[in-house]
Structure formats: C-alpha cells, structure tokens
Design an enzyme around this catalytic site. Structure first.
Site, PDB file in Angstrom:
ATOM      1  N   CYS A  93       0.865  -1.189   0.000  1.00  0.00           N
ATOM      2  CA  CYS A  93       0.000   0.000   0.000  1.00  0.00           C
ATOM      3  C   CYS A  93       0.896   1.231   0.000  1.00  0.00           C
ATOM      4  CB  CYS A  93      -0.975  -0.023   1.177  1.00  0.00           C
ATOM      5  SG  CYS A  93      -0.198  -0.094   2.802  1.00  0.00           S
ATOM      6  N   ARG A 130      -2.368  -0.779   5.412  1.00  0.00           N
ATOM      7  CA  ARG A 130      -3.519  -1.356   4.722  1.00  0.00           C
ATOM      8  C   ARG A 130      -3.167  -2.705   4.101  1.00  0.00           C
ATOM      9  NH1 ARG A 130      -4.956   3.775   1.040  1.00  0.00           N
ATOM     10  NH2 ARG A 130      -2.686   3.894   1.131  1.00  0.00           N
TER      11      ARG A 130
END
Length: 280
Positions: free
Chosen positions: A235, A240
C-alpha cells in the site's frame, strides 16, 4: 465465524464484553491521532499512536526490537497476554496483528467489526485512561518470512507464479494521488507494474466486519489472486496491506503471503524502480 481458515484469530464484541476484566487480556486501540480514543474507548484499552509508536519520521515501520519491548512493557503486555486489536481506522486491528506476529507474539486476535461495530452496538465506552502496571517483555527478532523486500518485489513483476496486490485507492493506484495528496516536485505516483488493484476495504461488510469466506474467495480469485501463487501485498506504508495480508493468510488460509511494508513510501523513492500509471 463463516468457516474461516483460522477463526480463532477473530473475536466478536460479545466475547470481548465477557473478557473485559480478564487480567490476561489486553486491548490495544491504534490510530493516527488519539481523538477517537479520547472521546471514548473500550474500557481498559491502551492507545498506540501509529505515527509515533509504530512509524519512524520517514514513515517506515519501526522494527527496532528494543522500541517494541518498551512499547509492549508499558502497555502491560507480557509474552503470555492475549492481545485484542482494533481502531477507528479500518486497517488498524489487522495491521497490529501482522506487526505483533512479526515480533513473535503468540496470542493476537482482531476485534471483528473494530470500533465501528462496537459503537454501533452500544457497547461500553470510557474516557478514563487505564492504570497500567508495566511488565517485562522479550520480543523475538523480526520474522522476515512475513515481510517482502523491494528486491523480491521487483523480481515478482510479471511472474506467472506470483501476484502483487495493490490495496490502495484507485486514485493512488492510477497515479492521481501520491500517498494522500497529488504528487509534487520529484514525487513519483502510480503503481508497481503488473500489480493487481484490490482496495483493502472491499474485504469488509458495511458494519466493518469481515465478509464471508465465500465472498472473500470470490473477491480475490476473480482477480487471479489464488492460493497456488505467492502473494505480496503493498500500500503506502504497509498498514492497509497488512490488513489484506491478514485476510489472505488467516481468513482464507493462503500458504504463501508476504507484506511489502516498505510499500509505495519506499518504492517510489528508489532510483530506477519501474512504475506504471493509469488504471489499465
């Protein structure tokens, strides 16, 4: 819970209510700022600031074992503590799970639905900061098998037996945004060539809980992200992508998943690293 590969790594809100006074359970809330925590948090929960407790000033993850020992000790966590993770940021719980596994903590579980579902259900909140008795904690050296490094990522581009998964927003993937804003000066936006875009929140229901195993299998397999391949997630800074790593490895049971925690923060700044732009 939906016959996940490892259902024991998730707890629901009722389980946590029943264990709030368990001395062997420590709840950790992590977010970018303490604002949500200060307005009301799960009783007994300690707060970890992502920017100062987990990341270095250059936004790389802090993998210093001494720093982690101090963080865990001041949080009242021993090597035998059951740690429950959650946050206002949807990726918080699963990212903390990955981080704690990197340092070898045995019993980590994610609150399914995180803060969103807890609040919606009217579960107890408090503004009181818990009194924590510091502990002694001994971390293991970081487990590199859970991480991917940029050399391996570059070798994985266009490999039939591997798949790179970009879990950022479509705007980040296309190059419209660099991290969280439009690129400026020498910043390079875009994505790693051959990376497949699957926004991380697509793995969640509207109430913040994880989708069923059937829905998750369809989400990823339709994109060619299958258990037979080595999967590397990334990410912006590794948070994430830690969430998607958790979904693939622990909910779906994929055998070979790594999180490229250097992610776009590192890749975009390395000289001569290939970058693609656009959605196609």
């Amino acid at each position: 819970m939906f016959n996940y590969a490892h259902p024991e790594v998730l707890v629901d809100s009722q389980w946590l209510v029943d264990h709030l006074n368990d001395p062997n359970v420590r709840v950790v809330e992590a977010d970018l700022t303490p604002q949500a925590y200060n307005t009301g948090h799960i009783p007994g929960a300690v707060f970890w600031n992502m920017l100062t407790d987990l990341l270095l000033p250059d936004y790389r993850i802090n993998f210093d074992p001494i720093a982690w020992e101090k963080l865990l000790a001041r949080s009242g966590i021993t090597n035998d503590t059951t740690v429950i993770t959650y946050g206002d940021f949807p990726a918080s719980g699963a990212w903390l799970f990955w981080l704690l596994k990197v340092f070898g903590h045995r019993d980590v579980r994610v609150l399914n639905g995180s803060r969103r579902k807890w609040v919606t259900e009217g579960r107890p909140l408090t503004t009181e900061t818990p009194t924590i008795v510091p502990t002694q904690y001994q971390v293991q050296l970081p487990d590199s098998s859970l991480r991917a490094f940029h050399e391996e990522v570059r070798e994985s581009i266009n490999r039939a037996d591997r798949v790179l998964v970009d879990v950022r927003t479509p705007q980040e993937y296309s190059g419209e945004l660099f991290m969280i804003e439009p690129p400026k000066e020498t910043e390079r936006a875009g994505h790693i060539p051959s990376a497949v875009p699957v926004y991380y929140e697509l793995a969640l229901n509207e109430d913040g809980t994880f989708k069923s195993i059937k829905d998750l299998q369809a989400l990823y397999s339709d994109k060619g992200i299958i258990p037979d391949k080595k999967v590397i997630t990334y990410c912006a800074v590794g948070g994430r992508s830690g969430h998607t790593w958790f979904v693939l490895k622990y909910l779906l049971g994929y055998p070979n998943v790594q999180n490229y925690d250097g992610s776009w923060n590192e890749w975009s700044r390395l000289p001569n690293m290939p970058i693609d732009i656009g959605l196609g």
